[in-house]
Write an enzyme that holds these catalytic residues in place. Structure first.
Site, PDB file in Angstrom:
ATOM      1  N   HIS A 224       4.321   2.906   4.696  1.00 43.16           N
ATOM      2  CA  HIS A 224       4.475   2.105   6.246  1.00 43.16           C
ATOM      3  C   HIS A 224       5.666   1.924   6.307  1.00 43.16           C
ATOM      4  O   HIS A 224       6.403   1.235   5.752  1.00 43.16           O
ATOM      5  CB  HIS A 224       3.401   0.834   6.141  1.00 43.16           C
ATOM      6  CG  HIS A 224       3.145   0.441   7.603  1.00 43.16           C
ATOM      7  ND1 HIS A 224       2.476   0.596   8.400  1.00 43.16           N
ATOM      8  CD2 HIS A 224       4.071  -0.722   7.920  1.00 43.16           C
ATOM      9  CE1 HIS A 224       2.693  -0.094   9.429  1.00 43.16           C
ATOM     10  NE2 HIS A 224       3.592  -0.705   9.345  1.00 43.16           N
ATOM     11  N   CYS A 225       6.227   2.438   7.584  1.00 47.94           N
ATOM     12  CA  CYS A 225       7.708   2.203   7.909  1.00 47.94           C
ATOM     13  C   CYS A 225       7.623   1.115   9.037  1.00 47.94           C
ATOM     14  O   CYS A 225       7.209   1.275   9.864  1.00 47.94           O
ATOM     15  CB  CYS A 225       8.157   3.382   8.565  1.00 47.94           C
ATOM     16  SG  CYS A 225      10.120   3.222   8.977  1.00 47.94           S
ATOM     17  N   VAL A 226       8.472   0.137   8.463  1.00 51.11           N
ATOM     18  CA  VAL A 226       8.729  -1.046   9.574  1.00 51.11           C
ATOM     19  C   VAL A 226       9.320  -0.737  10.669  1.00 51.11           C
ATOM     20  O   VAL A 226       9.241  -1.348  11.884  1.00 51.11           O
ATOM     21  CB  VAL A 226       8.983  -2.377   8.969  1.00 51.11           C
ATOM     22  CG1 VAL A 226       8.345  -2.661   7.664  1.00 51.11           C
ATOM     23  CG2 VAL A 226      10.476  -2.131   8.222  1.00 51.11           C
ATOM     24  N   SER A 230       4.610   1.986  12.066  1.00 48.86           N
ATOM     25  CA  SER A 230       3.509   2.882  11.869  1.00 48.86           C
ATOM     26  C   SER A 230       3.607   3.266  10.498  1.00 48.86           C
ATOM     27  O   SER A 230       4.781   3.315   9.832  1.00 48.86           O
ATOM     28  CB  SER A 230       3.495   4.011  12.913  1.00 48.86           C
ATOM     29  OG  SER A 230       2.242   4.894  12.736  1.00 48.86           O
TER      30      SER A 230
END
Length: 371
Positions: A224-226, A230
């Site tokens: 999960h990429c901040v 998403s």
């Protein structure tokens, strides 16, 4: 009292609203700090060399602190996405306002920088789309509730061979990720195992994982990429790599053009550390401060891109590497930069061919791909 500050912050965040025709619109508080603090900090840093050193040192610390705070509370936030987008816009504005008027940047160079920015935003927009969420049909959820016992069942009397199955609490947390137990029904051939997600109440295909922040299972979940708020999965991993690549090229090109303008007759690398005329006027100081801010961000994104490229070369995802470290089933390579699980590694060319073909074919549902 414990939790008082958190409740106060939640109340303030709920009451920050903007009047509108259909009623007051709630404002996401995480959008405000980047829009206000970033220009203030950069302008303060441009006043003196020591102020610049303090501000540029403290900014990464504050960002990392906020990341660990939200990560620990398992919260989604728009802070990092808004910080990234506003940083791009503000750096581009400073470049056009302070660097271009000096006359050392040509029209073609401005067009090339603008095209790189547009391509990066286009790739980022694609990366923000569906990462490959697994659908949760209502009928499947209902049938799964009816077909599963509510309490833990052990043994093989009911066709469950030494495996625990329960409701929402039937999964165990793996670094915050809900990992369901393998399940085998009585009507299925022996040896065919399925990965059951207790949170989503579905059977996950191989390499899929549950994201605790999105609350969904994602096909071939990487992480999960901040920065895009998403997940990165099967459907958007290519766009994510493309956005990082365009960002690196555009950022390095913009830094080079700015240093050639502010610090004349010096190579960009030398000018980054030694530029005697950088603080001779406020315009040069602001441009030089923005260059250092861009350099710090570019170094961080460059590290992320390097890890991603190495993982692709060994056909391993961030999630699989994390689980391999936990279970001590992977090999540390290249000084620990990559964890080779050996499960899907088929060689450099085959691994990249597999990555480039992600999302081009429908997901496999055969017995060999179910774990």
């Amino acid at each position: 009292p414990p939790g008082a500050l958190e409740r106060i912050a939640d109340t303030v965040a709920d009451r920050v609203r903007v009047p509108w025709f259909a009623g007051a619109v709630k404002v996401n508080v995480s959008l405000v700090p980047p829009l206000v603090l970033l220009p203030v900090f950069l302008h303060v840093a441009a006043l003196h060399f020591l102020l610049g050193l303090v501000v540029l040192t403290s900014l990464p610390v504050v960002v990392l602190w906020y990341y660990y705070l939200t990560h620990r509370r398992k919260e989604r936030t728009l802070f990092f996405l808004s910080l990234g987008l506003f940083s791009l816009g503000y750096m581009y504005y400073v470049f056009l306002q302070e660097v271009v008027p000096r006359g050392r940047v040509g029209y073609s160079q401005v067009v090339a920088l603008t095209c790189g920015l547009i391509l990066m935003l286009a790739a980022l927009s694609r990366a923000k789309k569906d990462p490959g969420y697994l659908p949760i049909p209502a009928s499947d959820v209902k049938s799964s509730h009816q077909g599963l016992p509510n309490k833990s069942v052990r043994g093989s009397s009911n066709g469950l061979h030494g495996v625990t199955v329960s409701g929402a609490a039937g999964g165990r947390a793996v670094n915050g990720e809900a990992k369901g137990y393998s399940r085998m029904s009585a009507g299925e051939p022996e040896g065919v195992k399925k990965d059951w997600c207790a949170k989503c109440q579905l059977v996950r295909p191989a390499r899929a994982g549950h994201c605790r922040l999105c609350g969904r299972c994602v096909r071939r979940l990487d992480h999960h990429c901040v920065w895009i708020n998403s997940c990165v999965g099967e459907q958007n991993h290519q766009a994510f790599i493309l956005a990082l690549s365009f960002f690196m090229l555009t950022s390095v090109y913009g830094i080079t053009l700015t240093l050639h303008t502010v610090c004349r007759d010096r190579t960009p690398f030398v000018a980054l550390f030694y530029c005697p005329g950088a603080y001779s006027d406020y315009s040069s100081a602001l441009s030089f401060t923005c260059v250092w801010y861009c350099a710090i961000v570019t170094a961080g994104m460059g590290y992320i891109l390097l890890i991603q490229l190495l993982n692709i070369s060994y056909n391993v995802t961030e999630r699989e590497a994390r689980l391999a470290l936990r279970d001590n089933t992977g090999r540390r390579l290249l000084g620990g930069l990559v964890i080779d699980t050996g499960q899907y590694n088929r060689g450099f060319l085959c691994n990249w061919g597999h990555f480039l073909s992600l999302g081009s074919s429908p997901p496999q549902h055969s017995a060999e791909d179910i774990v």
